[in-house]
Scaffold this active site. Structure first.
Site, short mmCIF file in Angstrom:
data_model
loop_
_atom_site.label_atom_id
_atom_site.label_comp_id
_atom_site.label_asym_id
_atom_site.label_seq_id
_atom_site.Cartn_x
_atom_site.Cartn_y
_atom_site.Cartn_z
N GLU A 1 -4.62 -7.97 -6.29
CA GLU A 1 -3.38 -8.18 -6.53
C GLU A 1 -2.91 -9.62 -5.51
OE1 GLU A 1 -0.27 -5.46 -5.51
OE2 GLU A 1 -0.72 -4.20 -7.27
N ARG B 1 0.84 -1.18 -0.14
CA ARG B 1 0.04 0.01 -0.05
C ARG B 1 0.77 1.14 -0.09
NH1 ARG B 1 -3.50 2.88 -1.66
NH2 ARG B 1 -5.45 3.60 -0.44
N GLY B 2 0.78 1.98 -1.15
CA GLY B 2 1.71 2.92 -1.31
C GLY B 2 1.78 3.96 -0.19
N GLU B 3 0.63 4.48 0.44
CA GLU B 3 0.50 5.41 1.18
C GLU B 3 1.13 5.14 2.86
OE1 GLU B 3 -3.53 5.80 0.98
OE2 GLU B 3 -3.90 5.27 3.19
N ASP B 4 1.46 3.84 2.98
CA ASP B 4 1.85 3.49 4.20
C ASP B 4 3.34 3.04 3.78
OD1 ASP B 4 -1.16 1.24 5.18
OD2 ASP B 4 -0.49 3.29 5.44
N THR B 5 4.03 2.54 2.90
CA THR B 5 5.43 2.10 2.95
C THR B 5 5.99 2.43 1.70
OG1 THR B 5 4.74 0.07 1.58
CG2 THR B 5 4.68 -0.08 3.90
N ARG B 6 5.41 3.42 0.80
CA ARG B 6 6.21 3.86 -0.26
C ARG B 6 7.17 5.01 0.38
NH1 ARG B 6 2.73 5.15 -3.93
NH2 ARG B 6 3.14 3.45 -5.64
N GLY C 1 -8.29 2.94 -12.40
CA GLY C 1 -9.69 2.71 -12.18
C GLY C 1 -9.87 1.55 -11.45
#
Length: 1399
Positions: A95, A28-33, A61
């Site tokens: 995914e 999840r990008g907002e957590d770990t990117r 989308g």
């Protein structure tokens, strides 16, 4: 940090192709990117792991992107980073669901979340799933919940703070690397290996042409074999001829052990079976191989110098090897390597404390570093194991399932009781932790099965026969690192573990052999049996008198007689038969005969191997509780009726050629004998005289019956069909079997039925449907005309093979009812139609219809085979593929090679979303559809001999995964510019695309391109962007010349022109020197003109440079800077005037037919040069330094009349010592040669070492012969061995160098001891030189010939001989004097003696 033990889901079988991505990151990008994910990704990249990370996921989308799904499907492993907001993204969950479907390695990371919350969707995930239920279908949400539950249940890594990250990242990296390295043969997890490999590679110095021998020594268990395997993996790509022989010392324990070692080495290096039958002959054969090409030989675990002697002779053995060879020897005993100097030894040292802790922690805790609770105990344990990897692995594995401090403290106390560096004592602690049954299994394997090289499946049969939980027991041993399963499923155990097991047995009784539980040493077993020392203590023994594995002389003689039937070969054959008759009689007198009475007292004997042993006496004395009997090569025609071990579960009589009937002379013998009732496995493979098997109706335990190659079987007893317990029945290659039991109603549990190769079997039983459990049915090569309709009721059948069934023309129309079928193969069969119902095989994964000459159409229904991964149609006359093929979303390989009527691919091909290989060789395809660009996962596209293929679509640039593109012999005129978009392309082959006139400018964008082949194309110029191919390693772009007779040359000379009519000369682009990784360049006949650029030395990786048939006049002086150049090939560079100083690394220089060449720089620095070809360099005046070329094996200067006298003065003993072939202007042969014929006579205590043959030849160029002028050597002159005036051998002389003049030329050929013309010589044999009749070419005249035989000591003296009488001089010195001036002391070659003295 807290962490469960890292583990993984079960992995699928190894894919046929390397996947596009090594690992897929789901996060999840907002957590770990920008934090954990970035650091993990960077670490993976740094270690060369190809990681997929989606950075475009913020603006997607509702539907997951197809490219993302493709990446998931083409990844070898997955790391799922589950963070607090992971489930807020339905993309992440989609995914994850897709990842779970792939059944591959999943490594979860629980980032600031509780794994139990993931499993139950509680905590932060509770509200996320409520929100999802309001937005999405129930079916989707249910799928996502199952994926979360599944991944949450996998033991993974937990990260609760920044301090935890480094350990977790290292653990993840180790697990991914372990998954990727399973193929290499090296341990899945290693510590300190890379640095040791680099150190050894520096010592081996691959860039050097010298011969390097390296000895690795160190204590047992320190990792010598692991290091040797890792080195082999690094070096293997550099050597065509190589051999890795593990556990060399085991050969000494075998009968004919040294000979077996030689045969193994010869087979590895030559790729052919060897039939040498004595050690000296083996040495000659080995020498013949290793002197001809560079070899890589690794001899692992040598413990006796005789093993080195067996493969390389006694003295100066490194001189045997070709330059550039590498030989690595590992041993525990440094004395074995006493002949090696200090700089050729490498001590494999124990791991240091840090490395030891890391390795121990991996096996004990599944992590890089112990947790704080276990750290002090780990330090203490590591300090006591002595840094030995084997001890750390085994002891660590024994603690893996122990998580209490008290358990570790108890183990530590046991370890403290072991004396320092006592490896076996450490290993025994792990053994002591096994339960009694697993201890017994371990000892059976260590003492008995390992010696036999037993397969896992066979061991399970034997151990199950003993009543053990075999599968569980073997798994326990593997988990505890006490046993490993090799790639071929052979049981493997480190020899220290094996020896530890054997020591346990030896301690049972040091003096009394009969009181030990297991016996494996042949001499000890014979003492027990011959002296009746057996007791109730003995549980197992293995005794194998290996049958003669070497080819008998009579068999070889018979083969020669059949090939060339004449008086000589017939006499030879009869002589060998006569000799073997008396040898056999002598062997019979010495033959060991064992008495059954010797076994009477061994009442607890469970396991017995007596291969190739003769047993006499009352067979009822064999212990009744015997569970396994392996008696391969049993000499009996039938087992005696009194042989009745009622507990026998496994009977192996395979390869017993005398067996005709199994039990007794009458069938009632079997009924009255209770032994048959308990048999679980019966192996009669290769009993080719077996005519029948007995009535087995009384057997209700038989699970496996193997009758492979029982040629005498015509039919099978009907009782076979009643054995309810039978699981596996193998009748393969029973070529005379005509009848299978008609009633098989009892075979309800049969899983495998193999009838392949039963070439007379016409039908299957009608009630085959009773085989309700059948999973494999193999019928290849039978003459079955039809399958019974009842076959459709085999609902569990997974594999059906009907290859080469020439009588089978149709299938049941309802074959689609075989719903479980996964593999279906009809290669080379006579099938005419594929039924539409095939589309109902919803589980089919592989469909092969290769070379089915009667099939011309594929039904549309194949589009329903949603799980199909391989579809093979090679050589089948179909003219189109159905459009429905585009729905096969899981198809990975589509092969339609040589489907010569196939003219197009359907547009629907873009739907093949998983395609990896597309093979279109030999089709009639004119172009590819634009939709082919949709094959995003395609890695290999092959289009050889597509004679109508004129172009490629621009869409090909969209195939981003493509790494291999092969287009050979196609009429294309250009490549699309979009080809530059193939950023992962590694291999591009355009050979023989004779209309291809240009390469696109975009080709410079192929940053991954390693190999470019474009031989025989019409390309005349390379684009300036060519120098941007910075990864290019091989560039093969030679053109095919053709011959003309130009007016400017004499009538006897020919000029070779490039393939193009255009006379435009070529200049290499200025960027060409940027190709710094290029190691092979072949630019023959490119008409490269003028000067080669001065910055050519920037091509610093060049090893092979071929610029033959070009138009440049000079080479740059910077050429000397190519420090690893091995071959410089410049033939037919007719405007080249001079050779500049050359690099000392060269082993071959070819400047033949460089007619304008006048000057060659001093060659004295080329100490590794082996071949120098200057044929027809008629303007050359001298070859300075040739007298120093001590490695020279081939020297060719036919047609060099201007420099012949000067060069003859230069030729020295040093240059002639190793010479094999020489051509030079001249009309004389040394007068000490035997003229025309030489007679061989043995000399007392002296071995013949070589034969030199000299011939004087002239060519008459006024006699036209096109073939003669194109050949590199003069053909048609033979040397023969005559025995009693009959030819027994002949060989064509290698007369390299065809002169362009009519002058006489001398050719000398030296044949070493391994060549047949030397090794076949017997007393009174004659060697004769003759012209072949009729001659092979016109205009060749043999004017003189002479032969000289070289015996031991004739050419072995290396010092100054100038003061010696001629009769004391070596052969090489006498030849040098023959070429030099008649008065001594004036030859240039004398100076070489002084040079050598100074050295």
């Amino acid at each position: 940090m807290t962490s469960d033990a890292v583990s993984s889901t079960p992995t699928a079988s190894t894919p046929a192709f390397r996947r596009r991505w090594d690992v897929f990151l789901s996060f999840r990008g907002e957590d770990t990117r920008g934090t954990f994910t970035d650091r993990l990704y960077t670490r993976l990249q740094h270690k060369g792991v190809r990681a997929f990370r989606d950075n475009e996921g913020l603006n997607r989308g509702d539907k997951i992107d197809r490219c993302l799904l493709d990446a998931i499907e083409d990844s070898a492993a997955f790391i799922a980073i589950i963070s607090p907001n992971y489930a807020s993204s339905h993309w992440c969950l989609e995914e994850l669901a897709k990842v779970c479907e792939c059944n591959r390695l999943i490594l979860p990371v629980f980032y600031n979340v509780d794994p139990s919350h993931v499993r139950g969707q509680r905590g932060p995930f509770l509200q996320h799933f409520k929100n999802l239920e309001a937005r999405f279908d129930e079916e989707d949400v249910s799928k996502w919940r199952k994926a979360m539950k599944y991944v949450g249940g996998i033991a993974g890594s937990v990260v609760n703070g920044f301090g935890d990250e480094a350990d977790v990242i290292q653990t993840l990296l180790n697990n991914v690397l372990a998954e990727l390295s399973k193929w290499s043969g090296v341990a899945a997890f290693t510590v300190g290996l890379d640095s040791r490999v680099e150190e050894v590679l520096k010592l081996l110095d691959l860039k050097s042409n010298s011969i390097r021998v390296l000895g690795l020594y160190g204590p047992g268990g320190v990792g010598k074999s692991t290091l040797a395997k890792a080195l082999y993996n690094k070096l293997v790509a550099h050597f065509e001829n190589r051999s890795f022989i593990s556990n060399v010392k085991k050969y000494l324990a075998q009968e004919n052990g040294l000979l077996s070692l030689q045969i193994k080495l010869i087979g590895d290096l030559s790729g052919m079976a060897s039939h040498v039958n004595e050690v000296n002959a083996g040495l000659v054969a080995i020498k013949s191989i290793v002197q001809e090409k560079p070899v890589l030989i690794i001899l692992d675990d040598v413990d006796d110098a005789s093993q080195l002697t067996a493969v390389a002779g006694r003295k100066k053995w490194r001189k045997w090897f070709y330059e550039g060879s590498r030989i690595i020897i590992t041993t525990r005993d440094r004395e074995v390597l006493h002949e090696l100097p200090e700089n050729e030894l490498y001590e494999v040292k124990q791991l240091d404390s840090s490395e030891s802790l890391q390795l121990f922690s991996h096996y004990a805790l599944g992590r890089v570093k112990p947790t704080p609770d276990f750290l002090p105990l780990s330090h203490q344990i590591v300090s006591l194991t002595g840094g030995l990897p084997l001890a750390l692995e085994v002891f660590g594995s024994s603690l893996y399932d122990k998580r209490k401090i008290e358990e570790w403290e108890d183990a530590l106390q046991k370890l403290k009781q072991i004396r320092p560096m006592d490896l076996q004592g450490v290993l025994k602690i792990s053994y002591d932790g096994l339960d009694e049954q697993n201890k017994c299994i371990f000892l059976d394997i260590a003492c008995l099965f390992i010696k036999m090289g037993m397969k896992k499946e066979d061991a399970i049969d034997v151990l199950k026969g003993c009543g053990f939980r075999a599968e569980i027991g073997i798994k326990v041993l593997v988990d505890k690192s006490l046993l490993k399963i090799a790639e071929d499923y052979t049981l493997w155990m480190h020899d220290q573990l094996r020896d530890m097991g054997r020591q346990i047995v030896l301690h049972e009784s040091h003096e009394d052999l009969g009181m030990r539980s297991r016996l494996w040493d042949r001499s000890e077993i014979l003492r027990v049996l011959q002296n009746n020392l057996g007791s109730r203590c003995i549980q197992g023994m293995v005794l194998d008198f290996v049958s003669d594995i070497f080819m008998k002389d009579s068999a070889a003689a018979w083969g020669r007689f059949r090939g060339t039937p004449n008086f000589t070969t017939a006499v030879t054959w009869l002589k060998e038969i006569y000799k073997e008759y008396f040898q056999h009689a002598a062997e019979k007198e010495r033959e060991l005969i064992l008495q059954t009475k010797s076994f009477e007292s061994m009442i607890n004997l469970r396991l017995l191997q007596i291969d190739n042993v003769q047993l006499e006496g009352e067979f009822k004395l064999i212990p009744a509780e015997l569970k396994w009997l392996q008696w391969r090569g049993c000499p009996l025609k039938t087992l005696p009726s009194d042989f009745c071990p009622q507990g026998l579960r496994v009977l192996d009589l395979s390869e017993s050629k005398n067996i005709e009937r199994l039990w007794g002379g009458r069938w009632w013998s079997w009924h009255n004998n209770k032994v048959g009732e308990n048999l679980m496995v019966m192996n009669l493979r290769g009993c080719y005289n077996l005519t029948a098997i007995p009535d087995l109706s009384g057997n209700q335990a038989l699970e496996k019956l193997i009758l492979e190659r029982c040629y005498g079987l015509v039919k099978i007893h009907k009782s076979i069909g009643d054995i309810i317990s039978l699981l596996h029945l193998d009748l393969s290659r029973c070529r005379n079997l005509v009848e299978f039991p008609g009633d098989v109603s009892g075979l309800k549990n049969l899983e495998t039925l193999i009838l392949s190769g039963c070439s007379k079997l016409k039908e299957l039983p009608e009630n085959i449907s009773y085989m309700k459990s059948l999973r494999e049915l193999l019928l290849d090569g039978t003459v079955i005309e039809k399958l019974p309709e009842s076959v459709l009721r085999l609902t569990t059948l997974e594999r059906l093979s009907l290859n080469n069934c020439q009588a089978l023309k149709q299938l049941p129309t309802c074959i689609g009812q075989l719903k479980s079928l996964r593999e279906l193969s009809f290669n080379d069969s006579a099938l005419e139609v594929i039924p539409d119902s095939i589309g109902s095989l919803t589980n089919l994964e592989r469909l092969s219809l290769m070379r089915c000459q009667s099939i011309d159409a594929i039904p549309d229904s194949v589009g329903s085979l949603k799980l199909l991964t391989e579809f093979l149609l090679n050589g089948t006359p179909v003219n189109e593929l159905p459009a429905s093929i585009g729905t096969l979303s899981n198809l990975k390989e589509l092969s339609v090679g040589n489907c010569r009527f196939l003219s197009k691919l359907p547009a629907s091909i873009e739907g093949l979303a998983s395609m990896v290989l597309l093979q279109l060789d030999g089709t009639s395809i004119m172009d590819l559809p634009d939709q082919i660009g949709g094959l995003k996962t395609l890695r290999r596209l092959e289009m050889r001999f597509c004679k109508r293929l004129e172009s490629l679509p621009e869409a090909i640039g969209s195939m981003g995964s493509l790494d291999t593109l092969i287009i050979v012999n196609a009429p294309m005129t250009e490549l699309p510019e979009s080809i530059g978009m193939l950023e992962n392309l590694i291999m591009l082959n355009l050979n023989k695309c004779k209309r291809l006139r240009r390469l696109p400018d975009s080709i410079g964008k192929l940053k991954s391109l390693h190999h470019l082949k474009m031989e025989e194309t019409a390309v005349r110029q390379l684009p300036e962007s060519f120098g941007m191919l910075t990864s290019l390693m091989r560039l093969l772009m030679a053109k095919r010349p053709h011959l003309e007779v130009p007016q400017t040359l004499g009538p006897t000379e020919t000029k070779v022109l490039g393939a193009e009519e255009n006379s435009e000369l070529v200049v290499l682009p200025t960027s060409f020197s940027n190709l710094s990784l290029l190691y092979e360049l072949d630019a023959r006949a490119w008409k490269i003109s003028g000067k080669i650029p001065d910055d050519f030395d920037k091509l610093s990786s060049l090893e092979i440079l071929n610029l033959g048939r070009n138009n440049f006049s000079s080479l740059p002086s910077s050429l000397r800077g190519l420090s690893i150049l091995r071959k410089l090939l410049l033939p037919h560079c007719e405007e080249l005037k001079a050779l500049p100083p050359l690099p000392s690394s060269l082993i071959e220089v070819n400047a033949a037919n460089c007619y304008a060449l006048e000057v060659i720089s001093d060659l004295s620095n080329l100490e590794s040069l082996q071949e120098l070809n200057l044929t027809n360099c008629k303007k050359l005046l001298d070859i300075p330094g040739v007298e120093c070329l001590k490695s020279l094996k081939g020297f060719f200067m036919s047609g060099c009349s201007s420099c012949a006298s000067m060069v003859k003065r230069r030729l020295s003993k040093v240059a002639l010592k190793n010479l094999r072939t020489l051509s030079i202007p001249g009309s004389d042969i040394p007068d000490w040669f035997s003229r025309n014929v030489a007679i061989f006579s043995k000399r007392k205590n002296l071995v013949i070492k070589a034969v030199i043959i000299g011939v004087v030849v002239s060519l008459s160029h006024h006699i036209q012969d096109e073939l003669r002028d194109q050949l590199p050597s003069v053909p048609g002159i033979e040397a023969k061995i005559l025995r009693m005036n009959r030819q027994v051998f002949s060989t064509m002389l290698d007369l390299t160098g065809v002169p362009k003049t009519d002058e006489d030329h001398l050719y000398l050929c030296r044949y070493r001891e391994f060549h047949p013309i030397v090794s076949m010589l017997k007393d009174d044999d004659k060697i004769q030189v003759t012209m072949r009749d009729p001659p092979m070419v016109k205009g060749v005249e043999l004017k003189k010939s002479g032969i000289h035989l070289i015996f031991e000591n004739d050419d072995d003296y290396d010092e100054d001989e100038r003061s010696f009488d001629e009769n004391l001089q070596t052969v090489s010195e006498k030849i040098a004097r023959f070429f030099g001036p008649s008065e001594g002391g004036n030859s240039i070659s004398d100076s070489i003696v002084e040079v050598e003295r100074e050295k």
